[in-house]
Design a protein around this motif. Sequence first.
Motif, short mmCIF file in Angstrom:
data_model
loop_
_atom_site.label_atom_id
_atom_site.label_comp_id
_atom_site.label_asym_id
_atom_site.label_seq_id
_atom_site.Cartn_x
_atom_site.Cartn_y
_atom_site.Cartn_z
N ARG A 2 0.72 -1.33 -0.04
CA ARG A 2 0.05 0.13 0.00
C ARG A 2 0.87 1.16 0.02
N LYS A 3 0.56 2.09 -0.99
CA LYS A 3 1.47 3.27 -1.07
C LYS A 3 1.21 4.58 -0.11
N LEU A 4 2.12 5.25 0.46
CA LEU A 4 1.71 6.15 1.20
C LEU A 4 0.65 7.12 0.70
N HIS A 5 0.85 7.51 -0.62
CA HIS A 5 -0.11 8.66 -1.19
C HIS A 5 -1.63 8.17 -1.15
N TYR A 6 -1.92 6.83 -0.94
CA TYR A 6 -3.21 6.26 -0.90
C TYR A 6 -4.05 7.02 0.17
N ILE A 7 -3.38 7.48 1.26
CA ILE A 7 -4.20 8.08 2.55
C ILE A 7 -4.51 9.21 2.19
N ALA A 8 -4.12 10.11 1.16
CA ALA A 8 -4.31 11.55 0.85
C ALA A 8 -5.72 11.73 0.91
N PRO A 9 -6.52 11.11 0.26
CA PRO A 9 -7.78 11.39 -0.05
C PRO A 9 -8.81 11.02 1.30
N LEU A 10 -8.39 10.62 2.32
CA LEU A 10 -9.18 10.38 3.47
C LEU A 10 -9.85 11.42 3.95
N ALA A 11 -10.96 11.42 4.13
CA ALA A 11 -11.72 12.46 4.71
C ALA A 11 -11.55 12.77 6.16
N PHE A 12 -11.74 14.26 6.31
CA PHE A 12 -11.43 14.99 7.60
C PHE A 12 -11.88 14.12 8.68
N ALA A 141 -7.38 13.12 23.68
CA ALA A 141 -8.54 14.13 23.71
C ALA A 141 -7.96 15.23 23.04
N THR A 142 -6.72 15.74 23.58
CA THR A 142 -6.11 17.20 23.11
C THR A 142 -5.94 17.09 21.81
N MET A 143 -5.34 15.86 21.40
CA MET A 143 -5.24 15.58 19.77
C MET A 143 -6.49 15.94 18.92
N PHE A 144 -7.64 15.31 19.23
CA PHE A 144 -8.89 15.61 18.71
C PHE A 144 -9.14 16.92 18.60
N GLU A 145 -9.03 17.55 19.90
CA GLU A 145 -9.43 19.21 20.03
C GLU A 145 -8.63 19.96 19.07
N LYS A 146 -7.32 19.57 18.85
CA LYS A 146 -6.73 20.36 17.86
C LYS A 146 -7.03 20.16 16.41
N ALA A 147 -7.23 18.77 16.38
CA ALA A 147 -7.80 18.42 14.86
C ALA A 147 -8.85 19.05 14.44
N GLN A 148 -9.88 19.20 15.31
CA GLN A 148 -11.24 19.90 14.99
C GLN A 148 -10.91 21.35 14.71
N SER A 149 -9.99 21.99 15.55
CA SER A 149 -9.79 23.62 15.40
C SER A 149 -8.99 23.65 14.18
N MET A 150 -8.34 22.68 13.67
CA MET A 150 -7.69 22.97 12.30
C MET A 150 -8.53 23.06 11.09
#
Length: 247
Positions: A2-12, A141-150
């Motif tokens: 599985r090539k690395l670029h395959y994950i690029a289209p994953l939805a937020f 939890a902090t990681m998820f908060e930062k992802a949401q605010s991104m």
Amino acid sequence: MRKLHYIAPLAFALALTACGEATEGETGANASGSVEAVEAPAGQKWSETVSKTDAGGIVMGNPDAPLKLVEYMSITCSHCKDFGEQAFLPLRDNYVESGQVSFEIRNFVRDPLDLSAAILSRCGGEAPFFPLTEQALSYQATMFEKAQSMGEATYSDILQSPPDSRFVRLAEQLGLIAFFQQRGISEDQAKACLADTAAAESLMDATQKAIEDHNIEGTPTFLLNGQKIDGTNWAMVEAKLKEAGAK
């Protein structure tokens, strides 16, 4: 592969989904009498005997332990976080240290957030892997908060960047580089690990192999001596260890 670029289209949204319950499987533990404790070599502790396995996991404990417990886990999985909080100390102190049980973690990467954290948990080598993983789970939890605010636009832009900079940018946004820097992984070291596309692809390939070889569908999933066991919490896993003779 599985090539690395395959994950690029994953939805937020994928990065923020809760982990699924592990599917039920055959029990790898059968009542077969007690398992005797095995002393570590003089001056050593079994919990400090840590190495990489052929399956790509990291194992702690007696290499010849009669009971071999494997956890397929994701750092972005809430059930994995719960298991870590419940299990890591008693599993280490009561079972691994006795030489009866070895404990292996195999990263099952679910999304780019999980992959970034998994790369950094391995960045210092095998010795600090278990404490770094435990602490990364506590940062969930902090990681998820930062992802949401991104925001989705920033997230999508990051995933469209070149593979050798993608996870550096994502980890910066999530505060992961600073988090691991406080735990002994320098900024330069963290960025070098995150830019290592071969390491990222290796983790993704190991995840695919877990799906193909063991039908892993959710995390955490546990194997005891190579067979799935039921349960996703420490009480259930400990019961299976005792059924198999641990004491």
